[in-house]
Design an enzyme around this catalytic site. Structure first.
Site, PDB file in Angstrom:
ATOM      1  N   LYS A 173      51.406  57.317 -17.572  1.00  0.00           N
ATOM      2  CA  LYS A 173      50.668  58.459 -18.121  1.00  0.00           C
ATOM      3  C   LYS A 173      49.753  58.021 -19.261  1.00  0.00           C
ATOM      4  CE  LYS A 173      52.708  62.402 -18.273  1.00  0.00           C
ATOM      5  NZ  LYS A 173      51.865  63.173 -17.326  1.00  0.00           N
ATOM      6  N   ARG A 209      55.233  64.282 -23.633  1.00  0.00           N
ATOM      7  CA  ARG A 209      55.605  63.952 -22.248  1.00  0.00           C
ATOM      8  C   ARG A 209      56.094  62.518 -22.135  1.00  0.00           C
ATOM      9  NH1 ARG A 209      52.583  67.656 -18.666  1.00  0.00           N
ATOM     10  NH2 ARG A 209      51.039  68.818 -19.866  1.00  0.00           N
ATOM     11  N   GLY A 241      59.170  64.416 -12.463  1.00  0.00           N
ATOM     12  CA  GLY A 241      60.177  65.422 -12.759  1.00  0.00           C
ATOM     13  C   GLY A 241      61.511  64.898 -13.241  1.00  0.00           C
ATOM     14  N   MET A 269      62.199  63.000 -15.988  1.00  0.00           N
ATOM     15  CA  MET A 269      62.400  62.981 -17.440  1.00  0.00           C
ATOM     16  C   MET A 269      61.792  64.243 -18.055  1.00  0.00           C
ATOM     17  SD  MET A 269      61.924  58.947 -18.303  1.00  0.00           S
ATOM     18  CE  MET A 269      60.385  58.806 -17.400  1.00  0.00           C
ATOM     19  N   ARG A 305      47.299  59.329 -11.578  1.00  0.00           N
ATOM     20  CA  ARG A 305      48.207  58.241 -11.210  1.00  0.00           C
ATOM     21  C   ARG A 305      48.036  57.992  -9.719  1.00  0.00           C
ATOM     22  NH1 ARG A 305      53.688  61.803 -12.238  1.00  0.00           N
ATOM     23  NH2 ARG A 305      53.356  63.361 -10.620  1.00  0.00           N
ATOM     24  N   HIS A 344      58.027  70.324  -6.772  1.00  0.00           N
ATOM     25  CA  HIS A 344      59.012  69.245  -6.919  1.00  0.00           C
ATOM     26  C   HIS A 344      59.593  68.845  -5.572  1.00  0.00           C
ATOM     27  CE1 HIS A 344      63.195  67.812  -7.452  1.00  0.00           C
ATOM     28  NE2 HIS A 344      62.652  67.108  -8.418  1.00  0.00           N
ATOM     29  N   ARG A 373      75.049  40.232  20.631  1.00  0.00           N
ATOM     30  CA  ARG A 373      76.514  40.252  20.455  1.00  0.00           C
ATOM     31  C   ARG A 373      77.170  40.564  21.797  1.00  0.00           C
ATOM     32  NH1 ARG A 373      74.880  43.756  15.299  1.00  0.00           N
ATOM     33  NH2 ARG A 373      73.498  44.458  16.958  1.00  0.00           N
ATOM     34  N   ARG A 411      75.343  35.153  20.776  1.00  0.00           N
ATOM     35  CA  ARG A 411      76.593  34.819  20.095  1.00  0.00           C
ATOM     36  C   ARG A 411      77.751  35.016  21.056  1.00  0.00           C
ATOM     37  NH1 ARG A 411      78.491  38.390  15.086  1.00  0.00           N
ATOM     38  NH2 ARG A 411      79.172  39.777  16.765  1.00  0.00           N
ATOM     39  N   GLU A 437      78.951  31.796   8.227  1.00  0.00           N
ATOM     40  CA  GLU A 437      79.500  33.044   7.685  1.00  0.00           C
ATOM     41  C   GLU A 437      80.755  32.826   6.859  1.00  0.00           C
ATOM     42  OE1 GLU A 437      80.436  35.560  11.082  1.00  0.00           O
ATOM     43  OE2 GLU A 437      80.612  33.777  12.332  1.00  0.00           O
ATOM     44  N   SER A 457      72.378  30.169  11.890  1.00  0.00           N
ATOM     45  CA  SER A 457      72.026  31.560  11.656  1.00  0.00           C
ATOM     46  C   SER A 457      73.026  32.107  10.639  1.00  0.00           C
ATOM     47  CB  SER A 457      72.104  32.370  12.954  1.00  0.00           C
ATOM     48  OG  SER A 457      71.731  33.709  12.712  1.00  0.00           O
ATOM     49  N   GLY A 496      75.131  34.558   9.020  1.00  0.00           N
ATOM     50  CA  GLY A 496      75.713  35.877   9.275  1.00  0.00           C
ATOM     51  C   GLY A 496      76.094  36.495   7.948  1.00  0.00           C
ATOM     52  N   THR A 497      75.117  37.123   7.295  1.00  0.00           N
ATOM     53  CA  THR A 497      75.314  37.536   5.902  1.00  0.00           C
ATOM     54  C   THR A 497      76.276  38.699   5.730  1.00  0.00           C
ATOM     55  OG1 THR A 497      73.255  38.792   6.102  1.00  0.00           O
ATOM     56  CG2 THR A 497      73.133  36.616   5.062  1.00  0.00           C
ATOM     57  N   ASN A 498      76.556  39.439   6.799  1.00  0.00           N
ATOM     58  CA  ASN A 498      77.557  40.506   6.667  1.00  0.00           C
ATOM     59  C   ASN A 498      78.914  39.896   6.322  1.00  0.00           C
ATOM     60  OD1 ASN A 498      75.536  42.242   7.468  1.00  0.00           O
ATOM     61  ND2 ASN A 498      76.272  42.457   9.554  1.00  0.00           N
ATOM     62  N   ASP A 499      79.365  38.949   7.150  1.00  0.00           N
ATOM     63  CA  ASP A 499      80.663  38.325   6.903  1.00  0.00           C
ATOM     64  C   ASP A 499      80.603  37.330   5.758  1.00  0.00           C
ATOM     65  OD1 ASP A 499      81.965  39.795   8.755  1.00  0.00           O
ATOM     66  OD2 ASP A 499      82.267  38.196  10.216  1.00  0.00           O
ATOM     67  N   CYS A 505      70.842  36.763  10.460  1.00  0.00           N
ATOM     68  CA  CYS A 505      71.023  37.820  11.458  1.00  0.00           C
ATOM     69  C   CYS A 505      71.904  38.964  10.983  1.00  0.00           C
ATOM     70  CB  CYS A 505      71.594  37.228  12.757  1.00  0.00           C
ATOM     71  SG  CYS A 505      73.243  36.501  12.577  1.00  0.00           S
ATOM     72  N   TYR A 550      63.195  32.346  10.344  1.00  0.00           N
ATOM     73  CA  TYR A 550      63.096  33.707  10.869  1.00  0.00           C
ATOM     74  C   TYR A 550      64.153  34.602  10.257  1.00  0.00           C
ATOM     75  CZ  TYR A 550      67.134  32.758  13.907  1.00  0.00           C
ATOM     76  OH  TYR A 550      68.396  32.442  14.382  1.00  0.00           O
TER      77      TYR A 550
END
Length: 893
Positions: free
Chosen positions: A26, A96, A105, A107, A352, A468, A574, A630, A758, A777, A779-782, A844, A864
């Site tokens: 602002k 303001r 909206g 603050m 803005r 809003h 999978r 896999r 993993e 590869s 396996g970022t979940n595990d 993956c 990748y």
């Protein structure tokens, strides 16, 4: 010496747009508009450094701040020709907030500051309008008491309603100066009763109270929630802008409005906005009155009968059009502007970069490139990758039957169905239980943000296209219908009524944010077509992108979706998901119940042709693109029957009695299956399972290659490897089966063998494992679960608390934990490529579709990312931005 205050006005300014970090959006843009020669009321901005100081020093201010504020206020007095606190000619100001990132909206704001029992008389004399003066005073008391003193706003609304009942008025505008004087007296009594002290009459005390309240609002719950949802750091702080008031509510030659230089829903190059005659800005954005359109075209498009600003104030409208052109040309982007007309003179109160839908963002960016305003690279940088998810949202099936109950304003595009709820907390609670909800409110306020985020869509009965609800919904990519005035909401009864139809809480409603329709019941939807401007932008992104983007796809349907969204291969197929379909689950269970390897092979022989056809279908869709398959990963107990009926089915298929089935299920039970007998461990103990899958992979590849002439090169991935020896054993089997298939079909199938990383041990021993693996590869979940010791299924109970406490910046299952999981990925990448220079590296897990995680993958140098098909466009754009960002860093270093 640190400068805490930056002034602006009369065509000059101490700062400018480039100082947004210090002055907030602002303050920086008010200074910039002043430098552009636009009509900006004078004022000054207290910097974000003061906010940082305020929180670091027990809510106190720098020693010299008070003197700087006093000097800046004197300059405003000089420029405006009025004095702060003067009973005859009072200067009134607004106070303001303004962070460097727009937080509409979230603050606090205080208007008409400086009014008291004496200055209100001076304002009445100066303006010649007693009603205006006392209306302004009551607004100030109400706003200041709520924002600064903490008195709940409903108390004040009750006072006004009682006054209207007593006088027979139905609208606030029908109350006279005398009525407002009575309301003011009641307000002051109310404050005295609630706080045990009178409403403050000293304007300078009022000013410092408001400044403190705005700084304090940086840490209010709704601002904290908004920052968390939009990844805005808490240490940025907010600036405070103090500006001379101009009034849009002094009579019929006054007005206030909000406008966008282009349509924020579609991106069309058309002036878009709303205004109100004889009103203050809060009346427009709060939805307290339904506003009028700026243009005749907008009025006609929305079926309004009320006159447009273009008709009511044609000269001022032409001035506003010139401002529109100036601002868009200067900022080279669509602007969101606020203005006030005081006694026939136009004033600009804000500009803005406007929030917009993803559809609008793409169109505006492409249009700006085609008109020579920005480059292709800048267009790619401008689009928030996560916002593209909006373009994948469904639209109503035009062939479906629908019963339209009412029509409001099409405030945010997209369609959604869900059960009706009437409060933000209800929306959050139902959504947490997996239910789709539509949040219905008379009007939303910043306190509703949690419910709007949880809901599939928002419906309001008041408010306009810049209310809003509309602005927040567009920013979130949720559909919204606003200002559906035919509807009657009863919060106490939990009902929504229109004519003879009463919709109760829990019933299903559909809203179409593209048309403004409110529809009874559930309406089928269709996915959008991604072409035109979207395809153009994605083409530009692909030109600069280094990393490839693949999809996680287990079925032909997934594979087709992946190709449609531009995936360059499958990064994770999978195979276990295939086993749950149709009759094949019976053969799987028969295999599990077998007592020896021969019995398992007999059962697996039934699965071989089915699995082979699965791969044939996927290969045909993907053509010569890489497909990473896999091999079976989950523990066998996941395939076992759960119900009595399923157990009887397995007993009939295997010839065993129910007792044997139950005993086998018990024998396979594991206390911690995620770390149990699964993945490569299953193949070591029961190699015939992987043998069947590998044979199906090679036979399918040979079949498709022979039929289509396309070379199929499968990538076979072994899950849960912790040691090189595990991989060596399985790779030997794969090589053996590859040779057997080649001999039997007379065709050699090229292939790669790799592993998922993993487990932390696999990352640590990556150099050794890479001697046997041709690709990794991640396996970022595990890997996240095993590194942090967190269960993805259970951690939701406490992760929010960890984020609020600052222990974790993000949910580590959404955005990669750079310091822990990320360090393991870096280490494994370096060590792996040191052993094998051509080692292919990918990711993956779910993180493959998260823009922040994709930036990390670019930094590490992965080849990748792979994500769900519907996040492929997001990943493509994020990968392009990451490449440009890395290139910029390398160039500047």
């Amino acid at each position: 010496m640190t400068q805490w205050i930056y002034s602006f006005g009369e065509g000059t300014a101490d700062g400018g747009a480039q100082m947004i970090d210090l002055l907030g959006g602002k303050g920086a843009n008010l200074a910039e508009m002043s430098l552009l020669g636009l009509p900006v009321p004078p004022g000054f901005t207290i910097t974000t450094d003061v906010c940082t100081y305020y929180y670091a020093n027990n809510h106190t201010y720098p020693k010299k701040l008070a003197d700087e504020v006093a000097k800046a206020l004197e300059l405003v007095e000089k420029r405006i020709g009025a004095r702060f606190g003067d009973a005859e000619n009072p200067l009134l100001v607004s106070v303001r907030s303004g962070a460097r990132a727009s937080m509409p909206g979230m603050m606090d704001t205080v208007l008409n500051l400086g009014l008291n029992d004496k200055t209100v008389i001076g304002l009445a004399k100066r303006s010649g309008d007693q009603r205006f003066a006392y209306d302004s005073y009551r607004r100030f008391i109400q706003m200041y008491a709520q924002v600064v003193l903490g008195v709940d706003h409903h108390h004040f609304e009750d006072v006004i309603e009682r006054q209207k009942l007593a006088t027979g008025a139905t609208l606030d505008t029908q109350l006279s100066a005398k009525d407002w004087q009575q309301v003011i007296a009641a307000y002051k009594t109310l404050v005295q009763r609630e706080l045990k002290e009178p409403f403050p009459q000293d304007p300078r005390a009022q000013l410092w109270g408001a400044i403190g309240a705005v700084f304090g609002s940086w840490m209010n719950p709704r601002a904290i929630t908004y920052r968390r949802l939009h990844d805005i750091p808490a240490d940025w702080g907010t600036a405070v802008t103090v500006q001379a008031m101009v009034f849009g509510n002094m009579g019929e030659d006054c007005a206030t409005g909000v406008a966008f230089t282009r349509n924020p829903s579609t991106g069309a190059n058309e002036f878009y906005g709303e205004f109100l005659v004889n009103a203050q800005g809060e009346d427009v954005v709060a939805g307290l009155r339904t506003p009028q359109h700026l243009t005749v075209a907008g009025k006609k498009a929305n079926g309004s009968t009320r006159p447009a600003m273009e008709e009511v104030m044609p000269g001022l409208f032409q001035e506003l059009l010139k401002v529109r052109a100036t601002l868009e040309a200067h900022y080279r982007d669509m602007q969101d502007i606020e203005f006030t007309v005081q006694q026939g003179r136009l004033y600009m109160l804000q500009t803005r970069t406007g929030k917009r839908t993803a559809e609008a963002a793409v169109k505006i960016a492409v249009d700006c490139v085609q008109s020579g305003v920005i480059s292709r690279a800048e267009a790619v940088k401008r689009i928030d990758p996560a916002s593209l998810d909006q373009l994948l949202h469904p639209r109503l099936d035009p062939k479906a039957k629908k019963l339209v109950l009412a029509k409001g304003l099409p405030a945010s595009p997209g369609a959604a169905s869900g059960i009706v709820v009437f409060s933000a907390d209800e929306a959050e609670a139902h959504a947490a239980r997996g239910k789709d909800v539509i949040l219905v409110r008379i009007e939303t306020s910043p306190d509703d943000i949690n419910g709007m985020h949880a809901a599939k869509g928002t419906l309001t009965t008041r408010g306009g296209m810049t209310s809003h609800a509309a602005v927040v919904a567009r920013g979130m990519g949720r559909p919204c219908v606003a200002g559906a005035g035919e509807l009657r909401v009863d919060y106490v009864a939990g009902t929504l009524a229109v004519r003879d139809r009463v919709v109760r809480a829990g019933e299903i409603l559909t809203i179409d944010g593209s048309t403004g329709e409110v529809i009874d019941g559930l309406v089928p939807t269709l996915q959008p077509e991604l072409s035109g401007d979207f395809a153009t932008l994605m083409g530009w992104a692909d030109e600069v992108r280094r990393m490839r983007v693949r999809a996680n796809a287990d079925t032909p349907t997934d594979a087709r979706a992946a190709r449609r969204f531009g995936a360059e291969g499958i990064g994770l197929c999978r195979t276990e998901h295939m086993f749950f379909e149709g009759d094949r689950i019976v053969a799987v269970r028969e295999m599990i119940m077998a007592e020896d390897a021969e019995g398992r092979r007999t059962a697996l022989a039934k699965l071989l042709p089915i699995q082979r056809q699965d791969f044939i279908d996927i290969y045909k869709i993907m053509g010569d693109l890489p497909v990473t398959i896999r091999l079976l990963d989950p523990p066998l107990h996941e395939f076992l029957p759960k119900t009595e009926e399923e157990m009887r089915e397995v007993a009939a298929a295997t010839g065993k009695d129910l007792t044997a089935i139950r005993q086998r299920a018990l024998a396979l039970h594991e206390a911690n299956p995620m770390l149990g007998h699964r993945g490569v461990r299953l193949a070591i103990t029961s190699p015939e399972i992987y043998d069947m899958q590998v044979r199906a992979i090679f036979e399918a590849a040979a079949h498709v290659a022979a039929e289509t002439g396309v070379t199929i090169k499968p990538e076979i991935m072994i899950p849960l490897v912790a040691t090189k020896r595990e991989l060596d054993l399985i790779k030997a089997s794969i090589d053996r089966i590859a040779a057997e298939v080649a001999k039997s079909v007379g065709r050699v199938v090229p292939y790669l063998v790799g592993t998922m990383i993993e487990l932390p041990r696999a990352a640590l021993r990556a150099g050794e494992i890479a001697k046997a693996a041709e690709f990794f590869s991640f396996g970022t979940n595990d890997l996240t679960q095993t590194t942090l010791g967190l269960s993805r299924d259970d951690s939701g109970n406490f992760l929010n608390a960890y984020q609020k406490a600052g222990i974790l910046e993000h949910d580590p299952f959404v955005t990669i934990d750079r310091d822990g999981v990320g360090e393991l990925i870096r280490m494994a990448s370096v060590r792996g490529r040191k052993s094998r220079g051509d080692l292919k590296l990918g990711i993956c897990g779910e993180h493959g579709g998260d823009p922040a995680s994709i930036r990390f993958c670019e930094e590490v140098g992965l080849d990748y990312v792979s994500c769900s098909p519907y996040r492929v466009p997001i990943a493509r754009l994020a990968a392009a931005q990451a490449a440009m960002s890395k290139e910029h860093v390398e160039t500047t270093v």
